[in-house]
Write a protein that holds these residues in place. Structure first.
Motif, mmCIF file in Angstrom:
data_model
loop_
_atom_site.group_PDB
_atom_site.id
_atom_site.type_symbol
_atom_site.label_atom_id
_atom_site.label_comp_id
_atom_site.label_asym_id
_atom_site.label_seq_id
_atom_site.Cartn_x
_atom_site.Cartn_y
_atom_site.Cartn_z
ATOM 1 N N ARG A 1 -32.310 2.631 45.010
ATOM 2 C CA ARG A 1 -33.243 2.649 43.866
ATOM 3 C C ARG A 1 -34.549 3.363 44.197
ATOM 4 N NH1 ARG A 1 -31.526 -3.388 42.035
ATOM 5 N NH2 ARG A 1 -29.731 -2.713 40.814
ATOM 6 N N VAL B 1 -43.218 9.536 35.085
ATOM 7 C CA VAL B 1 -43.235 9.411 36.556
ATOM 8 C C VAL B 1 -42.531 10.621 37.183
ATOM 9 C CG1 VAL B 1 -42.322 8.063 38.504
ATOM 10 C CG2 VAL B 1 -43.441 6.898 36.617
ATOM 11 N N PHE C 1 -33.697 6.910 44.064
ATOM 12 C CA PHE C 1 -33.458 7.274 42.659
ATOM 13 C C PHE C 1 -34.791 7.479 41.930
ATOM 14 C CE2 PHE C 1 -32.653 5.854 38.206
ATOM 15 C CZ PHE C 1 -31.793 6.880 37.841
ATOM 16 N N ALA C 2 -35.735 6.588 42.192
ATOM 17 C CA ALA C 2 -37.050 6.712 41.546
ATOM 18 C C ALA C 2 -37.766 7.977 42.002
ATOM 19 C CB ALA C 2 -37.900 5.484 41.854
ATOM 20 N N VAL D 1 -42.101 6.033 30.333
ATOM 21 C CA VAL D 1 -42.793 5.899 31.614
ATOM 22 C C VAL D 1 -41.981 6.586 32.712
ATOM 23 C CG1 VAL D 1 -43.536 4.246 33.377
ATOM 24 C CG2 VAL D 1 -43.999 3.788 30.992
ATOM 25 N N TRP D 2 -40.674 6.363 32.676
ATOM 26 C CA TRP D 2 -39.788 6.975 33.659
ATOM 27 C C TRP D 2 -39.925 8.500 33.623
ATOM 28 C CZ3 TRP D 2 -36.908 6.594 37.803
ATOM 29 C CH2 TRP D 2 -35.869 7.497 38.015
ATOM 30 N N TRP E 1 -43.194 -0.098 41.664
ATOM 31 C CA TRP E 1 -41.824 -0.622 41.740
ATOM 32 C C TRP E 1 -41.631 -1.422 43.021
ATOM 33 C CZ3 TRP E 1 -38.142 0.666 45.493
ATOM 34 C CH2 TRP E 1 -36.908 0.031 45.314
ATOM 35 N N GLU F 1 -29.254 6.086 28.747
ATOM 36 C CA GLU F 1 -29.681 4.732 28.431
ATOM 37 C C GLU F 1 -30.915 4.342 29.239
ATOM 38 O OE1 GLU F 1 -27.089 1.172 29.041
ATOM 39 O OE2 GLU F 1 -25.871 2.304 27.608
ATOM 40 N N THR F 2 -30.927 4.768 30.534
ATOM 41 C CA THR F 2 -31.997 4.304 31.413
ATOM 42 C C THR F 2 -33.307 5.048 31.208
ATOM 43 O OG1 THR F 2 -31.273 5.824 33.105
ATOM 44 C CG2 THR F 2 -30.430 3.574 33.249
ATOM 45 N N ARG F 3 -33.247 6.145 30.464
ATOM 46 C CA ARG F 3 -34.484 6.920 30.312
ATOM 47 C C ARG F 3 -35.483 6.234 29.387
ATOM 48 N NH1 ARG F 3 -31.798 12.638 30.358
ATOM 49 N NH2 ARG F 3 -31.820 12.888 32.592
ATOM 50 N N ASN F 4 -36.729 6.245 29.787
ATOM 51 C CA ASN F 4 -37.777 5.817 28.881
ATOM 52 C C ASN F 4 -39.016 6.638 29.162
ATOM 53 O OD1 ASN F 4 -39.269 4.688 30.958
ATOM 54 N ND2 ASN F 4 -38.344 2.678 30.689
#
Lengths: 255, 192
Positions: free
Chosen positions: B32, B129, B35-36, B125-126, B145, B120-123
């Motif tokens: 993770r 970043v 991934f970030a 703030v993401w 995080w 789905e996971t995209r938003n």
């Protein structure tokens, strides 16, 4: 502080607790008296929480695929484990011994160089000792390779070092071609006993070495370019230098 | 002695099951983090797997008096992720690639399931970043995080603590700026 509102720097510094005690105290005093700044601070705090929550929500949704498993690396661990138990002490002491040998040889080589004026025999002027010393240092560095690579240097430094090493190995490669030519002549003279056949054989050896050289310079250059800064690239440089230095001292070993 | 410390000692003594447990305990977290930082699952797996392998192979180098195991592992993961980012920055100038391009190779595309998962996971703030400079992204991800202290962030990214603090602040300011611009764009689209 009490008359002017807090600036952006101070607000973010306050939230992230990066300010010194005196500044923090003075901001605390200002916040007691200023509802505008309190509201702005609350807004920032809310914003900060939102960032933490949304970022964590997204990142924590991500799950690695089943390909990323312990089974995929257990073979490597087992091999390393076996070498730990068998060669642990040897592994620790070998690089030190090799580096000491290299140091000793380089000191002897340096001593010879200092006394060069007093030497009269031509063969004594071209000692293999410095090359041999480098060879031992390279052996020591290859031995030590996997042990210090969890932090990588800055990219500019990495790029410069890689470029210098690539040019250096390309240059030593040219010297290697000369050595290959000399070795071919020596081999022909030793086998045949006549100097006449040595010329064509030497030309063929040089041509073969040049083709191999071009291929290796381009191939290795591309490999280093793609894997710049990776342990595999540094290791290839070390092995290349090791082989090249070995070729340079071959004539001394043959004689 | 904590459970993880006991496992590390067992692995040092040669117990491979301890290594497996350490791996499984840290697998998702390392993935993770990568991934970030990388924004891509495939690259993140490569970086995380490489980092975990390195950490387990070189467990003798880990000094529990100096840092926590997770801090050490995150330091290796960040370093591996930087390597992948550098690779991306280098232009693809390659003789063998040029030769192999002449043979037809299908381009790698994510599976439909993976695609759906990524969407789905995209938003917002993401996405913001991911737009940050890599060193600011590292600082923001480790702070927001990872929940690391500034001391830990400075160890992980390899800079003085004051620099780590500045990076977190600057990262936040940039992030706020990007988010404000995105908000403005969205509002403009609604008005239109």
């Amino acid at each position: 502080m009490n008359t002017n509102h807090l600036d952006h720097e101070n607000l973010t510094g306050y939230i992230y607790r990066t300010l010194d005690d005196a500044t923090r105290e003075s901001i605390n005093a200002h916040l007691l008296l200023c509802p505008t700044c309190r509201a702005r601070l609350a807004e920032h705090e809310q914003y900060q929480r939102q960032i933490s929550n949304e970022l964590s929500a997204t990142v924590n949704q991500a799950v690695p695929s089943p390909r990323m498993s312990f089974a995929a690396i257990s073979d490597r661990l087992q091999r390393r484990r076996a070498s730990w138990s068998l060669w642990n002490r040897v592994e620790v002491s070998t690089p030190v011994a090799l580096a000491l040998a290299g140091l000793l040889l380089s000191l002897v080589g340096l001593w010879q160089f200092i006394n060069l004026r007093t030497l009269t025999t031509p063969s004594q002027q071209f000692s293999a000792l410095p090359t041999l010393a480098c060879f031992f240092f390279m052996l020591a560095s290859v031995e030590e390779f996997d042990k210090a690579f969890y932090i990588r240097p800055r990219f500019v430094v990495t790029f410069l070092v890689a470029a210098i090493l690539w040019l250096g190995t390309a240059f030593i490669g040219l010297l290697n071609i000369i050595v290959v030519r000399d070795l071919a002549i020596m081999a022909v003279v030793a086998v045949d006993g006549r100097n006449a056949t040595a010329g064509p054989i030497a030309i063929m050896a040089v041509m073969g070495a040049v083709i191999l050289y071009i291929g290796l310079v381009i191939g290795a250059g591309e490999y280093h370019y793609k894997n710049i800064g990776q342990p595999s690239s540094w290791k290839l440089f070390s092995v290349t230098l090791l082989v090249q230095l070995f070729i340079l001292i071959l004539p001394y070993l043959v004689i | 002695m904590s459970n993880l410390e006991a496992l590390i000692d067992s692995w040092r003594a040669g117990d491979e099951r301890a290594a497996e447990t350490i791996y499984n305990l840290n697998r998702e977290r390392a993935f993770r983090l990568a991934f970030a930082l990388l924004g891509n699952a495939e690259d993140a797996e490569e970086a995380a797997q490489d980092a975990l392998t390195y950490a387990l192979l070189n467990i003798a180098q880990f000094d529990e008096k100096r840092s926590k195991f997770t801090t050490w592992l995150h330091m290796i993961t960040v370093s591996r992720s930087r390597d992948i980012l550098r690779k991306r920055r280098i232009p693809g100038l390659s003789l063998t690639d040029w030769l192999s391009r002449r043979k037809s190779h299908p381009e790698h595309t994510p599976e439909p399931e993976q695609k759906a998962e990524l969407n789905e996971t995209r938003n917002t703030v993401w996405e913001a970043v991911q737009k940050l400079q890599p060193m600011l992204r590292e600082a923001i991800v480790l702070r927001h995080w990872g929940g690391h202290t500034y001391q830990e962030i400075s160890e992980i990214v390899g800079c003085p603590m004051k620099t780590a603090q500045s990076r977190v602040r600057l990262g936040y300011q940039k992030l706020a700026q990007i988010l404000a611009e995105t908000d403005l764009q969205n509002t403009m689209e609604v008005i239109r």
